[in-house]
Enzyme design. Sequence first.
Site, mmCIF file in Angstrom:
data_model
loop_
_atom_site.group_PDB
_atom_site.id
_atom_site.type_symbol
_atom_site.label_atom_id
_atom_site.label_comp_id
_atom_site.label_asym_id
_atom_site.label_seq_id
_atom_site.Cartn_x
_atom_site.Cartn_y
_atom_site.Cartn_z
ATOM 1 N N GLY A 180 0.770 -1.154 -0.015
ATOM 2 C CA GLY A 180 -0.011 -0.017 0.058
ATOM 3 C C GLY A 180 0.773 1.203 -0.023
ATOM 4 O O GLY A 180 1.931 1.406 0.586
ATOM 5 N N ARG B 292 -0.357 -6.821 -5.320
ATOM 6 C CA ARG B 292 -0.736 -8.243 -5.540
ATOM 7 C C ARG B 292 0.386 -8.588 -6.613
ATOM 8 O O ARG B 292 0.135 -9.296 -7.692
ATOM 9 C CB ARG B 292 -2.081 -8.095 -6.530
ATOM 10 C CG ARG B 292 -3.243 -8.048 -5.690
ATOM 11 C CD ARG B 292 -4.461 -8.037 -6.399
ATOM 12 N NE ARG B 292 -4.511 -6.880 -7.448
ATOM 13 C CZ ARG B 292 -4.870 -5.629 -7.226
ATOM 14 N NH1 ARG B 292 -5.216 -5.392 -5.974
ATOM 15 N NH2 ARG B 292 -4.717 -4.822 -8.178
ATOM 16 N N ASP C 235 5.727 -5.177 5.741
ATOM 17 C CA ASP C 235 6.247 -6.627 5.959
ATOM 18 C C ASP C 235 6.230 -7.434 4.732
ATOM 19 O O ASP C 235 7.283 -8.350 4.503
ATOM 20 C CB ASP C 235 5.391 -7.076 7.242
ATOM 21 C CG ASP C 235 5.858 -8.302 7.721
ATOM 22 O OD1 ASP C 235 7.084 -8.024 8.204
ATOM 23 O OD2 ASP C 235 5.309 -9.403 8.090
ATOM 24 N N THR D 23 4.999 1.368 6.491
ATOM 25 C CA THR D 23 3.515 1.053 7.036
ATOM 26 C C THR D 23 2.939 2.275 7.601
ATOM 27 O O THR D 23 3.408 2.741 8.459
ATOM 28 C CB THR D 23 3.207 -0.311 7.842
ATOM 29 O OG1 THR D 23 1.925 -0.226 8.462
ATOM 30 C CG2 THR D 23 4.215 -0.404 8.876
ATOM 31 N N ASP E 234 0.082 1.913 9.248
ATOM 32 C CA ASP E 234 -0.297 1.416 10.656
ATOM 33 C C ASP E 234 0.809 1.537 11.476
ATOM 34 O O ASP E 234 0.522 1.348 12.743
ATOM 35 C CB ASP E 234 -0.705 -0.069 10.296
ATOM 36 C CG ASP E 234 -1.776 -0.175 9.330
ATOM 37 O OD1 ASP E 234 -2.459 0.686 9.031
ATOM 38 O OD2 ASP E 234 -1.975 -1.351 9.172
ATOM 39 N N ASP F 271 3.130 -0.716 12.369
ATOM 40 C CA ASP F 271 2.954 -1.851 13.250
ATOM 41 C C ASP F 271 4.319 -2.692 13.201
ATOM 42 O O ASP F 271 3.929 -4.071 13.313
ATOM 43 C CB ASP F 271 1.509 -2.563 13.113
ATOM 44 C CG ASP F 271 1.359 -2.913 11.547
ATOM 45 O OD1 ASP F 271 2.311 -2.622 10.871
ATOM 46 O OD2 ASP F 271 0.654 -3.582 11.468
ATOM 47 N N ARG G 284 -25.063 14.065 19.448
ATOM 48 C CA ARG G 284 -24.941 12.793 18.855
ATOM 49 C C ARG G 284 -23.915 11.910 19.313
ATOM 50 O O ARG G 284 -22.930 12.730 19.889
ATOM 51 C CB ARG G 284 -24.796 13.137 17.354
ATOM 52 C CG ARG G 284 -26.091 13.076 16.651
ATOM 53 C CD ARG G 284 -25.899 13.641 15.046
ATOM 54 N NE ARG G 284 -27.192 13.723 14.417
ATOM 55 C CZ ARG G 284 -27.411 14.259 13.310
ATOM 56 N NH1 ARG G 284 -26.354 15.100 12.866
ATOM 57 N NH2 ARG G 284 -28.757 14.217 12.694
ATOM 58 N N ARG H 285 -4.966 -2.492 10.160
ATOM 59 C CA ARG H 285 -5.450 -3.742 9.882
ATOM 60 C C ARG H 285 -5.335 -4.729 10.926
ATOM 61 O O ARG H 285 -6.171 -5.574 11.083
ATOM 62 C CB ARG H 285 -4.673 -4.311 8.748
ATOM 63 C CG ARG H 285 -5.340 -5.452 7.915
ATOM 64 C CD ARG H 285 -4.379 -5.735 6.555
ATOM 65 N NE ARG H 285 -3.126 -5.724 6.869
ATOM 66 C CZ ARG H 285 -2.102 -5.507 5.975
ATOM 67 N NH1 ARG H 285 -2.489 -5.678 4.877
ATOM 68 N NH2 ARG H 285 -0.619 -5.638 6.422
ATOM 69 N N HIS I 256 -9.112 5.863 2.839
ATOM 70 C CA HIS I 256 -7.728 6.230 2.371
ATOM 71 C C HIS I 256 -7.677 7.644 2.295
ATOM 72 O O HIS I 256 -6.474 8.213 1.823
ATOM 73 C CB HIS I 256 -7.805 5.484 0.497
ATOM 74 C CG HIS I 256 -7.638 4.113 0.785
ATOM 75 N ND1 HIS I 256 -8.867 3.422 1.019
ATOM 76 C CD2 HIS I 256 -6.759 3.233 0.397
ATOM 77 C CE1 HIS I 256 -8.554 1.968 0.861
ATOM 78 N NE2 HIS I 256 -7.051 1.909 0.625
ATOM 79 N N ARG J 289 -4.352 7.935 3.782
ATOM 80 C CA ARG J 289 -3.064 7.503 3.070
ATOM 81 C C ARG J 289 -2.730 8.355 2.098
ATOM 82 O O ARG J 289 -1.808 8.409 1.560
ATOM 83 C CB ARG J 289 -3.451 6.273 2.649
ATOM 84 C CG ARG J 289 -3.189 5.007 3.479
ATOM 85 C CD ARG J 289 -2.773 3.679 3.056
ATOM 86 N NE ARG J 289 -2.795 3.277 1.667
ATOM 87 C CZ ARG J 289 -3.039 2.125 1.163
ATOM 88 N NH1 ARG J 289 -3.242 1.257 1.810
ATOM 89 N NH2 ARG J 289 -3.066 1.932 0.019
HETATM 90 O O1 F6P Z 1 -1.842 -1.945 6.172
HETATM 91 C C1 F6P Z 1 -1.912 -0.531 5.708
HETATM 92 C C2 F6P Z 1 -3.283 -0.472 5.431
HETATM 93 O O2 F6P Z 1 -3.395 0.819 4.940
HETATM 94 C C3 F6P Z 1 -4.403 -0.924 6.500
HETATM 95 O O3 F6P Z 1 -4.703 0.023 7.285
HETATM 96 C C4 F6P Z 1 -5.483 -1.200 5.539
HETATM 97 O O4 F6P Z 1 -6.372 -2.032 6.137
HETATM 98 C C5 F6P Z 1 -4.949 -1.628 4.128
HETATM 99 O O5 F6P Z 1 -3.668 -0.939 4.179
HETATM 100 C C6 F6P Z 1 -5.878 -1.142 2.856
HETATM 101 O O6 F6P Z 1 -5.358 -1.641 1.866
HETATM 102 P P1 F6P Z 1 -5.798 -1.364 0.395
HETATM 103 O O7 F6P Z 1 -5.486 -0.224 0.026
HETATM 104 O O8 F6P Z 1 -5.403 -2.849 -0.229
HETATM 105 O O9 F6P Z 1 -7.467 -1.359 0.596
#
Ligand code: F6P
Length: 388
Positions: free
Chosen positions: A28, A92, A133, A155, A157, A159, A192, A201, A300, A303
């Site tokens: 990603g 992929r 990873d 990453t 995340d 992690d 609310r 993830r 996203h 990201r």
């Molecule tokens: O692992 C990074 C991450 O951004 C996760 O937080 C998220 O689940 C995943 O990638 C989303 O991946 P994609 O862009 O393939 O939907």
Amino acid sequence: MPDNVGRGSCPRLPMTNVHTIGISTGGGDCPGLNAVIRAAVRCAIMKYGWRVIGIEDGFDGLIWPERSRELTLQDVSGILPRGGTILGTTNRGNPFKYKEVVNGQEVVRDRAGDVVENARKLGIDAVIVIGGDGTQNIGLQLFRKGLPVVGVPKTIDNDLSATEITFGFDTALHACTDAIDKLFSTAESHHRVMVLEVMGRDAGWIALESGIAGGAHVVLVPEIPFRIENICRVINQREKSGKRFTIVVVAEGCKNCADLQRFAELDKRTTPRAGVVGGLVGDAIGQCTKKEVRVTVLGHMQRGGSPSPFDRILGTRFGVAAVELIASGQFGKMVALRDAKIKAVDIAEACGAMKAVDSNGELVQMAKSIGVCFGDDAGVAQTLSASA
Ligand code: F6P
């Protein structure tokens, strides 16, 4: 230069043997990838006089070498503030299990030999592999097949246990914290419950840290099993004390939490997965508290966009450090941040070691001390007494 460059026992390539390096980004995307590419290209050309080849879409550019191209200083000019990666990426594209369509049929083939061979044909002496990873694991296998590789961890995340922090995480925190800030005013006006689903993830770092930064009242992470009932008790308590709104941040990785699974079974409409976890939590809270709930899935948005200054600097440090690893012939290594210093670690050691949120760690305990609810049985009493 990484702190421990030159002290490893890995095979060395004399510096003079390097003329050309390749750079690839896999998995990603995340903000800061272009900072790494820019730094590596500039350092390789300006300090060492090497040629740099940009490998398109993970390792695809080595399976199909016509999709690799030279990167000049001009090519990386102006890319520092840009999100994403100028090289493209894919999650992929594992060359060891490469999916192709042959005669209308999907076949899975091992194309790793082609990757190593095409790198040789392109004159590439070493490859900087930027990725998480999964990508580092592929890089390691290619290294074992004879491709000199150095890794740069990535990453959003955050992690990976091998490094204190990865670039992209800080930018994601800014996006999530900004979203929480915005949700506060509308939640308060309409009395609310606002649920914000964020990425993560397998680990809850984005939820935890943005929840703390944004002052969320409830934070749900995969590492801490929660019960909807506990969350509702906290919301009701807030209501009684005149706080008629609540902000809940939930990590998408909570899809496997038992209470949510149980609720999904009762609900029958949806299975917990990224993008619907927030909705399930919201529906469960709505049913239990009878309050109006709205759900935002940030997805996203976390990201994309321009990297924060922190991520630009970390990406730049990693990019230069990766070039220095190649210059000193240390392959099969990955750069990492440890004790705020750039270090070289074995990719083999780094792969598969996830860094999870520690439910007894300082951040969670600190958040509990100020009344943040994690939905767990043990913590709820503390939250209720803090907000009483
Ligand atoms: O692992 C990074 C991450 O951004 C996760 O937080 C998220 O689940 C995943 O990638 C989303 O991946 P994609 O862009 O393939 O939907």
